[in-house]
Design an enzyme around this catalytic site. Structure first.
Site, PDB file in Angstrom:
ATOM      1  CD  GLU A  47      -2.832  -1.345   2.451  1.00  0.00           C
ATOM      2  OE1 GLU A  47      -2.867  -0.448   3.274  1.00  0.00           O
ATOM      3  OE2 GLU A  47      -3.712  -2.223   2.479  1.00  0.00           O
ATOM      4  CG  HIS A 107     -10.127  -5.354   0.493  1.00  0.00           C
ATOM      5  ND1 HIS A 107     -10.287  -6.509   1.192  1.00  0.00           N
ATOM      6  CD2 HIS A 107      -8.890  -5.165   0.634  1.00  0.00           C
ATOM      7  CE1 HIS A 107      -9.436  -6.942   1.713  1.00  0.00           C
ATOM      8  NE2 HIS A 107      -8.243  -6.059   1.350  1.00  0.00           N
ATOM      9  CG  ASP A 146     -13.007  -8.277   1.480  1.00  0.00           C
ATOM     10  OD1 ASP A 146     -12.843  -7.197   0.589  1.00  0.00           O
ATOM     11  OD2 ASP A 146     -12.643  -8.079   2.642  1.00  0.00           O
ATOM     12  CG  ASN A 203      -0.692  -7.130  -1.401  1.00  0.00           C
ATOM     13  OD1 ASN A 203      -1.339  -7.725  -2.216  1.00  0.00           O
ATOM     14  ND2 ASN A 203      -1.124  -6.848  -0.087  1.00  0.00           N
ATOM     15  CD  GLU A 254      -4.862  -7.709   1.802  1.00  0.00           C
ATOM     16  OE1 GLU A 254      -5.783  -6.854   2.012  1.00  0.00           O
ATOM     17  OE2 GLU A 254      -3.643  -7.578   1.753  1.00  0.00           O
TER      18      GLU A 254
HETATM   19  O1  G3I Z   1      -5.163  -7.341  18.680  1.00  0.00           O
HETATM   20  C1  G3I Z   1      -5.593  -6.317  19.309  1.00  0.00           C
HETATM   21  C2  G3I Z   1      -6.422  -6.653  20.462  1.00  0.00           C
HETATM   22  O2  G3I Z   1      -5.540  -6.909  21.478  1.00  0.00           O
HETATM   23  C3  G3I Z   1      -7.441  -5.746  20.899  1.00  0.00           C
HETATM   24  O3  G3I Z   1      -8.059  -6.123  21.997  1.00  0.00           O
HETATM   25  C4  G3I Z   1      -8.385  -5.269  19.995  1.00  0.00           C
HETATM   26  C5  G3I Z   1      -9.256  -4.081  20.227  1.00  0.00           C
HETATM   27  O4  G3I Z   1      -9.741  -3.240  19.041  1.00  0.00           O
HETATM   28  O5  G3I Z   1      -7.807  -4.976  18.756  1.00  0.00           O
HETATM   29  C6  G3I Z   1      -6.814  -6.017  18.173  1.00  0.00           C
HETATM   30  O6  G3I Z   1      -6.184  -5.680  17.178  1.00  0.00           O
HETATM   31  C7  G3I Z   1      -7.125  -5.380  15.779  1.00  0.00           C
HETATM   32  C8  G3I Z   1      -6.248  -6.412  14.759  1.00  0.00           C
HETATM   33  O7  G3I Z   1      -6.932  -6.167  13.773  1.00  0.00           O
HETATM   34  C9  G3I Z   1      -6.543  -7.924  15.242  1.00  0.00           C
HETATM   35  O8  G3I Z   1      -7.756  -8.216  15.482  1.00  0.00           O
HETATM   36  C10 G3I Z   1      -6.732  -3.791  15.392  1.00  0.00           C
HETATM   37  O9  G3I Z   1      -7.665  -3.174  16.101  1.00  0.00           O
HETATM   38  C11 G3I Z   1      -7.359  -3.797  13.973  1.00  0.00           C
HETATM   39  O10 G3I Z   1      -7.137  -2.797  13.523  1.00  0.00           O
HETATM   40  C12 G3I Z   1      -6.846  -4.864  13.070  1.00  0.00           C
HETATM   41  O11 G3I Z   1      -7.387  -4.779  11.810  1.00  0.00           O
HETATM   42  C13 G3I Z   1      -6.917  -5.311  10.782  1.00  0.00           C
HETATM   43  C14 G3I Z   1      -6.380  -4.410   9.721  1.00  0.00           C
HETATM   44  O12 G3I Z   1      -5.598  -4.910   8.760  1.00  0.00           O
HETATM   45  C15 G3I Z   1      -5.458  -3.505  10.385  1.00  0.00           C
HETATM   46  O13 G3I Z   1      -4.899  -2.678   9.430  1.00  0.00           O
HETATM   47  C16 G3I Z   1      -7.717  -6.446  10.232  1.00  0.00           C
HETATM   48  O14 G3I Z   1      -7.976  -7.414  11.166  1.00  0.00           O
HETATM   49  C17 G3I Z   1      -7.258  -7.056   8.912  1.00  0.00           C
HETATM   50  O15 G3I Z   1      -8.134  -7.964   8.073  1.00  0.00           O
HETATM   51  C18 G3I Z   1      -6.789  -5.924   7.951  1.00  0.00           C
HETATM   52  O16 G3I Z   1      -6.058  -6.457   6.679  1.00  0.00           O
HETATM   53  C19 G3I Z   1      -5.654  -5.688   5.889  1.00  0.00           C
HETATM   54  C20 G3I Z   1      -4.340  -6.031   5.216  1.00  0.00           C
HETATM   55  O17 G3I Z   1      -3.527  -6.326   6.273  1.00  0.00           O
HETATM   56  C21 G3I Z   1      -3.863  -5.001   4.079  1.00  0.00           C
HETATM   57  N1  G3I Z   1      -5.022  -4.902   3.150  1.00  0.00           N
HETATM   58  C22 G3I Z   1      -6.272  -4.068   3.768  1.00  0.00           C
HETATM   59  C23 G3I Z   1      -6.719  -5.183   4.819  1.00  0.00           C
HETATM   60  C24 G3I Z   1      -7.995  -4.771   5.179  1.00  0.00           C
HETATM   61  O18 G3I Z   1      -7.734  -3.639   6.029  1.00  0.00           O
END
Ligand code: G3I
Length: 302
Positions: A127, A206, A237, A169, A235
């Site tokens: 990104e 996405h 969806d 990516n 990725e």
């Molecule tokens: O791990 C913490 C946890 O300890 C805490 O209690 C909780 C409370 O909100 O947050 C948890 O972390 C979250 C993490 O996912 C694990 O669940 C983060 O807040 C959350 O921001 C994070 O989101 C991820 C996101 O990337 C972050 O940028 C999504 O799961 C994940 O699907 C998403 O994936 C990205 C790709 O890497 C790159 N391309 C876009 C894609 C979608 O955004």
């Protein structure tokens, strides 16, 4: 064939899924993931904040949980991701200039050494381009270390694990007419011309009402492949999970010989980062959605 992975394997491709370590204790989730997919991407566990929470102290606990589950279940693993403006640990967010550049390279070396020889494709850089019509790089602490940060990352990655395919990516780069797509194309063409080591381009895919699928995606995949790189849908969806759009994306990949495979970004709708969009192939109870059948049929050639 009766599963997505086996159906994709008929043409030498994979059909993959993003796996979250904290879902591996969910029996329904695990049985679907084990049965249907033959490639795995860690949804968050191989990112920078997870793997190097303190500078110089690598932690592969969660990443290895996903990696080991995948390998024990016969799946290949895509690595995601090494250099990114997001999900940086606090110590990295506060660095700049040559110290940040060095930290990025140290991070690539540390993570890729741990998995040397074990990862089929790495998303080396994620990104790096700006949204909108500028075609510019995204502003970030990494970008401010100098415009050559991306090629520096790829050169370090090649040295750290020569066996992995090295991917760039990004999202909103599927529509051939978008400025961001053209900017990414110009970068890859330049890298190939100058011998910067890049092997593949990942199209996150996405799709939603703001960034819809367009049938010129196939043209995009073909044009990148013609530069001499592999391509992959990394990725996927789709808001509302329309069967016809899912089938189109799969058929676009199947139409391009250098398209390595397709990865969907989660198992059930409830596992999605955008669960309100119900964008995936399985309902929350684990049953198959119409889009699942459309994808399976497309992979089976019909
Ligand atoms: O791990 C913490 C946890 O300890 C805490 O209690 C909780 C409370 O909100 O947050 C948890 O972390 C979250 C993490 O996912 C694990 O669940 C983060 O807040 C959350 O921001 C994070 O989101 C991820 C996101 O990337 C972050 O940028 C999504 O799961 C994940 O699907 C998403 O994936 C990205 C790709 O890497 C790159 N391309 C876009 C894609 C979608 O955004």
């Amino acid at each position: 064939e009766s599963t997505l992975g086996a159906a994709a394997a008929q043409s030498g491709r994979y059909f993959g899924v993003a796996v979250a370590a904290n879902r591996l204790s969910d029996a329904t989730y695990v049985s679907i993931a084990a049965r249907e997919f033959n490639s795995v991407t860690a949804e968050n566990e191989m990112k920078i904040d997870a793997t190097q929470p303190q500078r110089g102290q690598f932690n592969f606990q969660a990443a290895d949980r996903v990696y080991n589950w995948a390998v024990q279940n016969g799946k290949e693993v895509r690595g995601h991701t090494l250099a990114w403006h997001s999900q940086q640990p606090g110590w990295m967010q506060s660095l700049s200039g040559s110290a940040l550049r060095q930290a990025m390279i140290d991070h690539i070396n540390g993570v890729m050494s741990h998995y040397r020889g074990k990862i089929t494709q790495w998303d080396v850089v994620n990104e790096a381009f700006a949204d909108g019509s500028s075609g510019a790089r995204r502003d970030s602490n990494l970008q401010r270390t100098g415009n050559d940060w991306i090629e520096a990352a790829f050169r370090a990655a090649r040295a750290a694990d020569p066996s992995a395919k090295l991917c760039y990516n990004d999202y909103n780069v599927e529509d051939w007419t978008w400025a961001k797509t053209q900017a990414m194309y110009a970068m890859v063409r330049d890298f190939k011309q100058r011998g910067v080591p890049i092997d593949c381009v990942g199209f996150q895919s996405h799709f939603n009402s703001g960034s819809p699928y367009n049938s010129n995606f196939r043209t995009t995949l073909q044009n990148f492949a013609a530069l001499g790189v592999d391509v992959a849908v990394t990725e996927l969806d789709i808001q509302g999970a329309p069967s016809s759009t899912y089938a189109s994306v799969v058929n676009d990949c199947l139409a391009v010989s250098r398209c390595l495979g397709v990865t969907v970004w989660g198992v059930r709708d409830s596992d999605s980062w955008r669960s309100e969009h119900t964008p995936l192939l399985f309902y929350n109870d684990g049953s198959k959605k119409p889009a699942y059948t459309a994808v399976l049929n497309a992979l089976n050639g019909g």
